[in-house]
Design an enzyme around this catalytic site. Structure first.
Site, PDB file in Angstrom:
ATOM      1  N   ASN A   1     -25.269   0.211  15.726  1.00  0.00           N
ATOM      2  CA  ASN A   1     -24.869   0.793  14.447  1.00  0.00           C
ATOM      3  C   ASN A   1     -25.704   0.223  13.324  1.00  0.00           C
ATOM      4  OD1 ASN A   1     -23.302  -0.993  12.358  1.00  0.00           O
ATOM      5  ND2 ASN A   1     -22.769  -1.794  14.370  1.00  0.00           N
TER       6      ASN A   1
ATOM      7  N   GLY B   1     -24.666  -0.580   7.176  1.00  0.00           N
ATOM      8  CA  GLY B   1     -25.223  -1.178   5.963  1.00  0.00           C
ATOM      9  C   GLY B   1     -24.181  -1.584   4.944  1.00  0.00           C
ATOM     10  N   LEU B   2     -23.026  -2.061   5.449  1.00  0.00           N
ATOM     11  CA  LEU B   2     -21.964  -2.585   4.564  1.00  0.00           C
ATOM     12  C   LEU B   2     -21.565  -1.585   3.475  1.00  0.00           C
ATOM     13  CD1 LEU B   2     -22.840  -6.379   4.025  1.00  0.00           C
ATOM     14  CD2 LEU B   2     -21.407  -5.337   5.775  1.00  0.00           C
TER      15      LEU B   2
ATOM     16  N   CYS C   1     -24.171 -10.115   8.750  1.00  0.00           N
ATOM     17  CA  CYS C   1     -24.376  -8.685   9.010  1.00  0.00           C
ATOM     18  C   CYS C   1     -25.826  -8.430   9.406  1.00  0.00           C
ATOM     19  CB  CYS C   1     -24.034  -7.831   7.797  1.00  0.00           C
ATOM     20  SG  CYS C   1     -24.322  -6.081   8.123  1.00  0.00           S
TER      21      CYS C   1
ATOM     22  N   LYS D   1     -17.724 -15.968   9.549  1.00  0.00           N
ATOM     23  CA  LYS D   1     -18.160 -15.090  10.654  1.00  0.00           C
ATOM     24  C   LYS D   1     -19.652 -15.287  10.871  1.00  0.00           C
ATOM     25  CE  LYS D   1     -17.770 -10.491  12.616  1.00  0.00           C
ATOM     26  NZ  LYS D   1     -17.117  -9.173  12.491  1.00  0.00           N
TER      27      LYS D   1
ATOM     28  N   ASN E   1     -20.580 -11.760  15.273  1.00  0.00           N
ATOM     29  CA  ASN E   1     -21.027 -10.469  14.754  1.00  0.00           C
ATOM     30  C   ASN E   1     -21.916  -9.813  15.826  1.00  0.00           C
ATOM     31  OD1 ASN E   1     -21.665  -8.341  12.953  1.00  0.00           O
ATOM     32  ND2 ASN E   1     -21.412  -9.744  11.233  1.00  0.00           N
TER      33      ASN E   1
ATOM     34  N   GLY F   1     -16.318  -9.502  20.648  1.00  0.00           N
ATOM     35  CA  GLY F   1     -17.596  -9.056  21.209  1.00  0.00           C
ATOM     36  C   GLY F   1     -17.340  -8.410  22.554  1.00  0.00           C
ATOM     37  N   GLY F   2     -17.259  -7.097  22.578  1.00  0.00           N
ATOM     38  CA  GLY F   2     -17.154  -6.363  23.841  1.00  0.00           C
ATOM     39  C   GLY F   2     -15.819  -6.448  24.547  1.00  0.00           C
TER      40      GLY F   2
ATOM     41  N   GLY G   1     -13.318  -4.521  18.716  1.00  0.00           N
ATOM     42  CA  GLY G   1     -14.325  -3.819  17.926  1.00  0.00           C
ATOM     43  C   GLY G   1     -14.511  -2.400  18.406  1.00  0.00           C
TER      44      GLY G   1
END
Lengths: 240, 284
Positions: free
Chosen positions: B51, B54-55, B112, B140, B167, B220-221, B242
């Site tokens: 993805n 872009g926040l 990010c 994070k 992240n 994560g996954g 997520g």
């Protein structure tokens, strides 16, 4: 408006229509929603589902037109009658169909929502444009439509004068339609991971504002969004 | 404790899903509005999803005045994810949002992959936020840090209360025919199943480095209760979901019940008892 539901459904048929595949599913208790709304279809072996406009909602059936553009859509086209897939919908905002002087304008795979729209709207005038003769075979889903193939463009088939355009197709076509009919209801397309406003993958810029196509579209200039989508109320309705 | 990963759920479009979590983590807020990145923003890859959002967010003022009051109506614990381009940006948001009783935790997004990184070091940002807010601060972190455990101990010393790990990873997907990047920004954040062992390693080493004294949200996954249990065994005290949420709205309840079952099957009365089970006991 019908609340979205997540269900598993058996495939009742899969037929090639030119380069596309019409995937028919048993409808069960699923509401088809409004023309222009969409369902997220699970693809076996893929992480995120894919969005498809409701193409046909004949008795006991829901059908989706799939363009095999990548691995996931190719796999959907290979699914056989009797197999089961998950789907979630109806989602998004559909077309306003109670317009006075309707004209449906479709380009390429953008024909997808119009067989159902034509059924609901009592066979309004429809113009369709395609890149190739093979693509144009999909026009048989709407027998009364006027059809053109490039180099002629579908916008050349739009008559002058006051009309209420409902359009779906590639972005350059939507811009061209809008130049001719500024109030046109336009169904946009963008990659989507969720279908309910979570991922922000499908955001497009429209009239200076960022819009999530899954909740504010895919039809912009159509019906106003109804939020929240997935609320406790839905459970009560589903359970009643 | 099951949360969502920031940016993977909108509680206002899907309140039922949000309420099935133990806390809702909002999408990252920056001081000014951000329109986000150009289309296309999503591309699936083998074992994961790329993805490049872009926040995108409405900025602090609109969030504070229009979005936060609606989130408060959910009457559930709220975590607010905070972003920015320097320590002062982060501190400004923490000071303003931190004054709300409804906000339980401020999660500092220091990682990010889809925006230019903050020039300031993670510890400097945490210290600036700690100076203006008494709220719990979770840092994070990116799994791409050369030594994530070192950064983790640094942010804890600077005043962070907990860690959110991890992240997404930077990844690239090419179109199968044109061989051009599928995302407009070319490189994006890679999440999903492929991130699982990466997240486990990060949680494992940060738990060890902080001697099990710091709360850690592992993510994560995670797609199943067993995946959640693995993170807890590596050292997580909570687990966030997520990309699984995109295709499975029932994931919070399903993962929670699978987690309890998987823990019981291994002799733990509650999942929390499995915390740190992957580690040798610490020397007294």
């Amino acid at each position: 408006m019908a609340s979205p539901r997540r269900e598993s459904r058996r495939i009742s048929g899969s037929e090639r229509i030119g380069m596309y595949t019409l995937l028919r599913l048993e409808r069960g208790g699923l509401e088809p929603g409004l023309p222009g709304q969409f369902f997220m279809l699970d693809v076996p072996g893929h992480i995120v589902p894919r969005p498809f406009s409701i193409c046909l909602a004949e008795k006991g059936e829901l059908a989706f037109l799939v363009n095999p553009v990548g691995p996931a859509t190719r796999e959907l086209c290979e699914l056989k009658r009797g197999q089961t897939i998950g789907l979630f919908g109806p989602l998004g905002n559909g077309f306003r169909t109670d317009v006075e002087r309707p004209l449906l304008v479709g380009g390429g795979i953008g024909i997808a929502p119009f067989p159902y729209a034509a059924q609901i709207m009592g066979n309004p005038p429809i113009v369709l444009g395609f890149r190739t003769r093979r693509q144009a075979e999909a026009a048989k889903l709407i027998p009364r439509a006027e059809v053109c193939i490039e180099p002629q463009l579908v916008t050349e088939l739009i008559p002058e004068g006051p009309i209420d355009v409902l359009a779906c197709g590639p972005e350059p076509m939507l811009h061209a339609v809008r130049a001719l009919a500024p109030d046109a209801q336009l169904a946009w397309e963008a990659p989507m991971a969720c279908g309910f406003g979570a991922c922000y993958g499908c955001v497009v810029e429209f009239e200076g504002k960022s819009r999530r196509l899954c909740v504010e579209g895919p039809v912009l200039n159509g019906r106003p969004p109804v939020l929240p989508l997935i609320d406790d109320q839905e459970e009560e309705e589903a359970g009643s | 404790m099951i949360l969502n990963a920031s940016g993977c759920l909108d509680a206002l479009t899907a309140p039922r899903v949000a309420r099935s979590l133990d806390a809702f983590v909002a999408k990252t807020i920056t001081p000014e509005p951000r329109p986000g990145n150009a289309q296309p923003r999503l591309a699936e890859s083998d074992f994961g999803l790329l993805n490049s959002i872009g926040l995108q967010n409405p900025g602090l003022d609109v969030f504070y005045a229009e979005v936060l009051p609606l989130l408060e109506e959910l009457e559930m614990p709220l975590w607010i994810s905070v972003g920015g381009s320097n320590a002062a940006d982060y501190a400004r948001i923490c000071e303003r949002i931190g004054e709300r009783d409804s906000v339980d935790v401020l999660e500092l997004n220091l990682s990010c992959p889809n925006v230019d990184p903050a020039a300031a070091g993670a510890a400097e940002i945490v210290a600036a936020c700690r100076a203006v807010s008494g709220k719990p601060l979770y840092a994070k972190l990116s799994p791409q840090l050369p030594d994530i455990a070192e950064v983790a101990t640094g942010v804890i010393e600077a005043g962070a209360s907990g860690l959110s790990l991890v992240n997404s990873l930077r990844g690239l997907v090419l179109d199968e025919w044109t061989l051009e990047p599928r995302l407009a920004r070319a490189v994006g954040g890679y999440s999903g199943a492929a991130l699982r062992p990466v997240a486990l390693a990060a949680v494992f080493s940060c738990y060890e480095a902080t001697k099990g004294t710091v709360p850690i949200v592992g993510m994560g996954g995670v797609q199943s209760g067993k995946h959640a249990l693995d993170l807890i065994a590596a050292g997580a005290s909570a687990v966030a979901l997520g990309s699984v949420l995109f295709g499975d709205l029932e994931a919070p309840e399903r993962v929670r019940s699978e987690l309890e079952e998987e823990a019981r099957a291994r002799g733990f009365e509650r999942p929390s008892e499995a915390r740190g089970a992957a580690h040798q006991p610490f020397a007294a």
